[in-house]
Design a protein around this motif. Structure first.
Motif, mmCIF file in Angstrom:
data_model
loop_
_atom_site.group_PDB
_atom_site.id
_atom_site.type_symbol
_atom_site.label_atom_id
_atom_site.label_comp_id
_atom_site.label_asym_id
_atom_site.label_seq_id
_atom_site.Cartn_x
_atom_site.Cartn_y
_atom_site.Cartn_z
ATOM 1 N N GLY A 96 20.750 -21.470 147.501
ATOM 2 C CA GLY A 96 20.745 -20.954 146.360
ATOM 3 C C GLY A 96 21.157 -22.184 145.077
ATOM 4 N N SER A 97 22.267 -22.848 145.688
ATOM 5 C CA SER A 97 22.284 -24.165 144.684
ATOM 6 C C SER A 97 21.135 -25.164 144.622
ATOM 7 N N VAL A 98 20.458 -25.473 146.090
ATOM 8 C CA VAL A 98 19.342 -26.018 146.037
ATOM 9 C C VAL A 98 18.266 -25.558 145.029
ATOM 10 N N ILE A 99 17.783 -24.400 144.929
ATOM 11 C CA ILE A 99 17.110 -23.812 144.049
ATOM 12 C C ILE A 99 17.379 -23.978 142.752
ATOM 13 N N THR B 23 23.922 -13.487 146.734
ATOM 14 C CA THR B 23 23.068 -12.771 147.529
ATOM 15 C C THR B 23 21.997 -14.125 148.031
ATOM 16 N N SER B 24 21.161 -13.700 149.189
ATOM 17 C CA SER B 24 20.134 -14.899 149.527
ATOM 18 C C SER B 24 18.876 -14.184 149.469
ATOM 19 N N PRO B 25 17.968 -15.307 149.280
ATOM 20 C CA PRO B 25 16.577 -14.730 149.159
ATOM 21 C C PRO B 25 15.787 -14.482 150.555
ATOM 22 N N THR B 26 15.073 -13.701 150.777
ATOM 23 C CA THR B 26 14.330 -13.420 151.841
ATOM 24 C C THR B 26 13.741 -14.670 152.486
ATOM 25 N N ILE B 27 13.070 -14.861 153.374
ATOM 26 C CA ILE B 27 12.254 -16.131 153.982
ATOM 27 C C ILE B 27 10.968 -16.067 153.128
ATOM 28 N N ASP B 28 10.293 -14.759 152.852
ATOM 29 C CA ASP B 28 9.260 -14.887 152.210
ATOM 30 C C ASP B 28 9.370 -15.163 150.696
ATOM 31 N N GLU B 29 10.548 -14.943 149.995
ATOM 32 C CA GLU B 29 10.693 -15.288 148.653
ATOM 33 C C GLU B 29 11.070 -16.861 148.570
ATOM 34 N N ALA C 159 9.840 -18.805 150.506
ATOM 35 C CA ALA C 159 8.562 -19.785 150.762
ATOM 36 C C ALA C 159 7.808 -19.662 149.306
ATOM 37 N N LEU C 160 7.893 -18.540 148.684
ATOM 38 C CA LEU C 160 7.141 -18.823 147.325
ATOM 39 C C LEU C 160 7.787 -19.457 146.437
ATOM 40 N N PHE C 161 9.322 -19.562 146.446
ATOM 41 C CA PHE C 161 9.919 -20.532 145.556
ATOM 42 C C PHE C 161 9.699 -21.961 145.806
ATOM 43 N N ALA C 162 9.504 -22.335 147.176
ATOM 44 C CA ALA C 162 9.218 -23.738 147.864
ATOM 45 C C ALA C 162 7.870 -24.016 147.089
ATOM 46 N N ASP C 163 6.916 -23.113 147.123
ATOM 47 C CA ASP C 163 5.459 -23.485 146.684
ATOM 48 C C ASP C 163 5.529 -23.640 145.066
ATOM 49 N N LYS C 164 6.419 -22.814 144.287
ATOM 50 C CA LYS C 164 6.511 -22.927 142.747
ATOM 51 C C LYS C 164 7.362 -24.246 142.602
ATOM 52 N N LEU C 165 8.190 -24.493 143.613
ATOM 53 C CA LEU C 165 8.964 -26.006 142.961
ATOM 54 C C LEU C 165 8.496 -27.121 143.626
ATOM 55 N N LYS C 166 7.191 -26.786 144.350
ATOM 56 C CA LYS C 166 6.589 -27.937 145.075
ATOM 57 C C LYS C 166 7.298 -28.652 145.926
ATOM 58 N N VAL C 167 8.160 -28.265 146.868
ATOM 59 C CA VAL C 167 8.913 -28.634 147.854
ATOM 60 C C VAL C 167 8.391 -27.892 149.306
ATOM 61 N N ASP C 168 8.688 -28.457 150.434
ATOM 62 C CA ASP C 168 8.432 -27.937 151.681
ATOM 63 C C ASP C 168 9.521 -27.013 151.813
ATOM 64 N N LEU C 169 9.192 -26.012 152.571
ATOM 65 C CA LEU C 169 10.307 -24.907 152.938
ATOM 66 C C LEU C 169 11.615 -25.587 153.640
ATOM 67 N N ASP D 175 6.744 -13.193 139.602
ATOM 68 C CA ASP D 175 5.842 -12.743 140.708
ATOM 69 C C ASP D 175 6.545 -12.870 141.793
ATOM 70 N N ILE D 176 7.772 -13.298 142.008
ATOM 71 C CA ILE D 176 8.661 -13.611 143.340
ATOM 72 C C ILE D 176 9.698 -12.255 143.155
ATOM 73 N N CYS D 177 10.619 -12.294 142.294
ATOM 74 C CA CYS D 177 11.853 -11.455 142.272
ATOM 75 C C CYS D 177 12.357 -11.078 140.680
ATOM 76 N N GLU D 178 13.236 -10.454 140.639
ATOM 77 C CA GLU D 178 13.713 -10.108 139.390
ATOM 78 C C GLU D 178 14.494 -11.192 138.975
ATOM 79 N N PRO D 179 14.643 -11.717 137.591
ATOM 80 C CA PRO D 179 15.502 -12.854 137.165
ATOM 81 C C PRO D 179 16.864 -12.580 137.538
ATOM 82 N N ASN D 180 17.493 -11.521 137.462
ATOM 83 C CA ASN D 180 18.820 -11.176 137.762
ATOM 84 C C ASN D 180 18.900 -11.530 139.414
ATOM 85 N N ALA D 181 18.043 -11.375 140.212
ATOM 86 C CA ALA D 181 18.086 -11.369 141.609
ATOM 87 C C ALA D 181 17.916 -13.204 141.759
#
Length: 86
Positions: free
Chosen positions: A6-9, A41-47, A49-59, A26-32
């Motif tokens: 979360g701190s990296v995100i 809380t922690s994101p799912t691995i699917d979420e 992966a989507l964050f990684a794509d949007k943030l332009k980093v590898d998982l 398109d990934i989750c709610e802003p509150n999440a």
């Protein structure tokens, strides 16, 4: 060692001038996303992966960043700021 993705995100989101709403779209709610960034809380691995794509980093980036000197420096500065906050 506990990995707090979360701190990296949060760090990547801020560096890229994205709001929580923009990153969460398109990934989750802003509150999440807020809960992820604060390690409530922690994101799912699917979420993640989507964050990684949007943030332009590898998982794997989310799991290796804490070992980099710059990250440790930033965390140290944050701790000092919080320690001396009025």
């Amino acid at each position: 060692m506990k990995i707090e993705v979360g701190s990296v995100i949060n760090e990547l989101r801020i560096k890229q001038n994205l709001t929580r709403e923009e990153l969460a779209k398109d990934i989750c709610e802003p509150n999440a996303l807020s809960d992820y960034e604060r390690s409530i809380t922690s994101p799912t691995i699917d979420e993640l992966a989507l964050f990684a794509d949007k943030l332009k980093v590898d998982l794997p980036y989310f799991f290796t960043t804490k070992n980099e000197p710059i990250y440790n420096y930033i965390e140290t500065i944050k701790l000092l700021i919080n320690k001396y906050k009025l």
